[in-house]
Design an enzyme around this catalytic site. Structure first.
Site, short mmCIF file in Angstrom:
data_model
loop_
_atom_site.label_atom_id
_atom_site.label_comp_id
_atom_site.label_asym_id
_atom_site.label_seq_id
_atom_site.Cartn_x
_atom_site.Cartn_y
_atom_site.Cartn_z
CG HIS A 176 38.56 52.13 47.80
ND1 HIS A 176 38.72 50.87 47.68
CD2 HIS A 176 38.49 52.92 49.01
CE1 HIS A 176 38.37 50.54 49.14
NE2 HIS A 176 38.40 51.71 49.80
CE1 TYR A 193 45.12 41.87 48.51
CE2 TYR A 193 47.02 43.11 48.49
CZ TYR A 193 45.93 42.90 48.12
OH TYR A 193 45.11 43.77 47.27
NE ARG A 232 47.01 44.28 40.30
CZ ARG A 232 47.06 43.04 39.95
NH1 ARG A 232 48.28 42.41 40.05
NH2 ARG A 232 45.77 42.59 39.94
N GLY A 233 44.35 47.55 41.74
CA GLY A 233 42.93 47.16 41.22
C GLY A 233 43.05 46.00 40.49
CB ALA A 273 36.82 45.51 38.28
CE1 TYR A 297 37.67 55.58 40.32
CE2 TYR A 297 38.86 53.82 39.51
CZ TYR A 297 38.39 55.26 39.35
OH TYR A 297 38.62 55.84 38.29
CG HIS A 308 47.72 40.04 45.43
ND1 HIS A 308 47.60 39.59 44.08
CD2 HIS A 308 46.86 41.20 45.50
CE1 HIS A 308 46.57 40.37 43.40
NE2 HIS A 308 46.22 41.34 44.24
CD GLU A 366 35.94 48.60 51.37
OE1 GLU A 366 37.40 48.56 51.36
OE2 GLU A 366 35.52 47.67 50.53
#
Length: 313
Positions: free
Chosen positions: A92, A162, A122-123, A66, A64, A166, A32
Site C-alpha cells: 500500500h 466504494y 489517497r490515504g 495514516a 500503510y 466515499h 490483506e
C-alpha cells in the site's frame, strides 16, 4: 421497493446453488495484512501468512498507516514476504504527509526489493476526522499517484472503490468519476471497501458498468472478528450495517469461539452469494488472523495447493 430483473436473477442463482458447493477451482482470492507493532504481533502476522500461503492467493497486500506512520514497518513486512515466501506481495502507498519525491523514493525501494504490485490510495489524514489536504509538493490524489507510479516503472496497480460512496465524494456520480480517473491513469483493478450484503456490490457493479468502466472490480470482504469494531469502522467509512447483523452478534461478546463460528458463516454466505452472482475474485481483510479467512475459503472450495504448485504460482 423496486427490484430489478438483474437482482432477481442474482437472487435466484444464489438460492438455487448448492450450499457451499465446490466452486471448481475458478475462484481467486487475495489477502490483506497490516504491519506488526511488536514482537507478539509479528508472530501472529507470520502465523497468518504461513497458514494462508498454501491457498496460493493471487497476491497479499500490506497496509500503510495514516500519514505514512508505518512506512518502515510496511516496507520491512512487504520485503520479507517477497523474499521468504512464495507469495506475490503488494505494498500500500498513499499521498499523505509526503512530497512526490519522497513517495517516488519509497516506490523505487519497493521495485528494488522485487515488489511489482502497488495498492495506490489517497490515504487518510493523520488526525482522525480531519479533512484531507494534499501535502505541499505531494500527489494531490490517488489518480495522480497512479500516474506517477506508472512513470517510474511498469507496476501492477490496484486502487480503491466504494460501493456505498466515499465519505468525501459529493455523490455517487462524482465517486464513479474519480474511480474512472484512477483506472484511466493506469490502474489494473479496483478493490472495494468492505460491505455487508451482496446486493450492495451487485448494485455497484451495475453502476460501474453503466459508467463505461470495464476494469476488474474485486469485492473486499471483512469477516466480523469483533462486531463493535466493525460497527465503528463501518460508521467511519459510510458502510451500512444491517439490523440482522446486530441481532446475530448480540450476546456473543463473552463467547469468542461462538462468535468466530457465526462470523465465518456470515462471511462465507456473503462470499457464496457473490460467487453465485458471477464474482470470481475475492479480497479478504484478514486483520492478521488467518482462521476466519481460511475457514471461508475452505467452505467455498478453495483448498491448499501442493507445495510445488504454490511455488510456481
Amino acid at each position: 421497493m423496486t427490484i430489478s430483473v438483474n437482482q432477481l436473477a442474482e437472487a435466484r442463482r444464489a438460492l438455487e446453488s448448492p450450499l457451499y458447493a465446490d466452486v471448481g477451482g475458478d475462484l481467486d482470492v487475495s489477502f490483506e495484512f497490516f504491519p506488526p507493532k511488536n514482537e507478539k504481533m509479528e508472530e501472529q502476522l507470520w502465523a497468518a501468512v504461513r497458514t494462508l500461503e498454501p491457498l496460493a492467493p493471487r497476491f497479499v497486500s500490506v497496509t500503510y498507516g495514516a500519514g505514512g506512520t508505518t512506512r518502515e514497518r510496511t516496507h520491512a513486512t512487504v520485503a520479507r514476504i517477497q523474499r521468504e515466501t512464495s507469495l506475490a506481495a503488494a505494498a500500500h502507498l498513499t499521498c499523505v504527509e509526503a512530497t512526490r519525491e519522497e513517495i517516488d523514493q519509497v516506490a523505487q525501494e519497493y521495485w528494488a526489493a522485487g515488489v511489482r504490485h502497488i495498492v495506490a490510495l489517497r490515504g487518510d489524514p493523520p488526525q482522525q476526522g480531519a479533512k484531507f489536504a494534499s501535502h505541499p509538493g505531494g500527489y494531490e490524489n490517488a489518480a495522480a499517484l497512479v500516474a506517477g507510479l506508472k512513470r517510474l516503472h511498469p507496476f501492477e496497480i490496484s486502487v480503491a472503490a466504494y460501493p456505498e460512496c466515499h465519505p468525501d465524494s459529493a455523490d455517487a456520480a462524482a465517486d464513479l468519476d474519480n474511480l474512472k480517473r484512477k483506472l484511466d491513469a493506469g490502474a489494473s483493478r479496483a478493490i472495494t471497501q468492505f460491505f455487508h450484503e451482496p446486493e450492495t456490490f451487485f448494485r455497484y457493479r451495475d453502476a460501474v458498468a453503466a459508467a463505461g468502466i470495464r476494469a476488474e472490480i474485486v469485492p473486499g470482504i471483512m469477516p466480523v472478528a469483533n462486531f463493535a469494531s466493525v460497527q465503528r469502522m463501518s460508521a467511519m467509512c459510510g458502510t451500512d450495517v444491517p439490523a440482522w447483523m446486530a441481532r446475530l452478534f448480540e450476546g456473543l461478546d463473552d463467547h469468542p469461539a461462538t462468535r468466530q463460528l457465526v462470523a465465518a458463516t456470515v462471511a462465507a454466505e456473503l462470499s457464496r452469494r457473490l460467487y453465485a452472482g458471477g464474482v470470481k475474485q475475492l479480497h479478504f481483510y484478514t486483520l492478521n488472523r488467518a482462521e476466519l479467512a481460511f475457514a471461508i475459503c475452505h467452505l467455498l472450495g478453495v483448498r491448499a495447493k501442493p507445495a510445488a504448485a504454490v511455488e510456481a504460482a
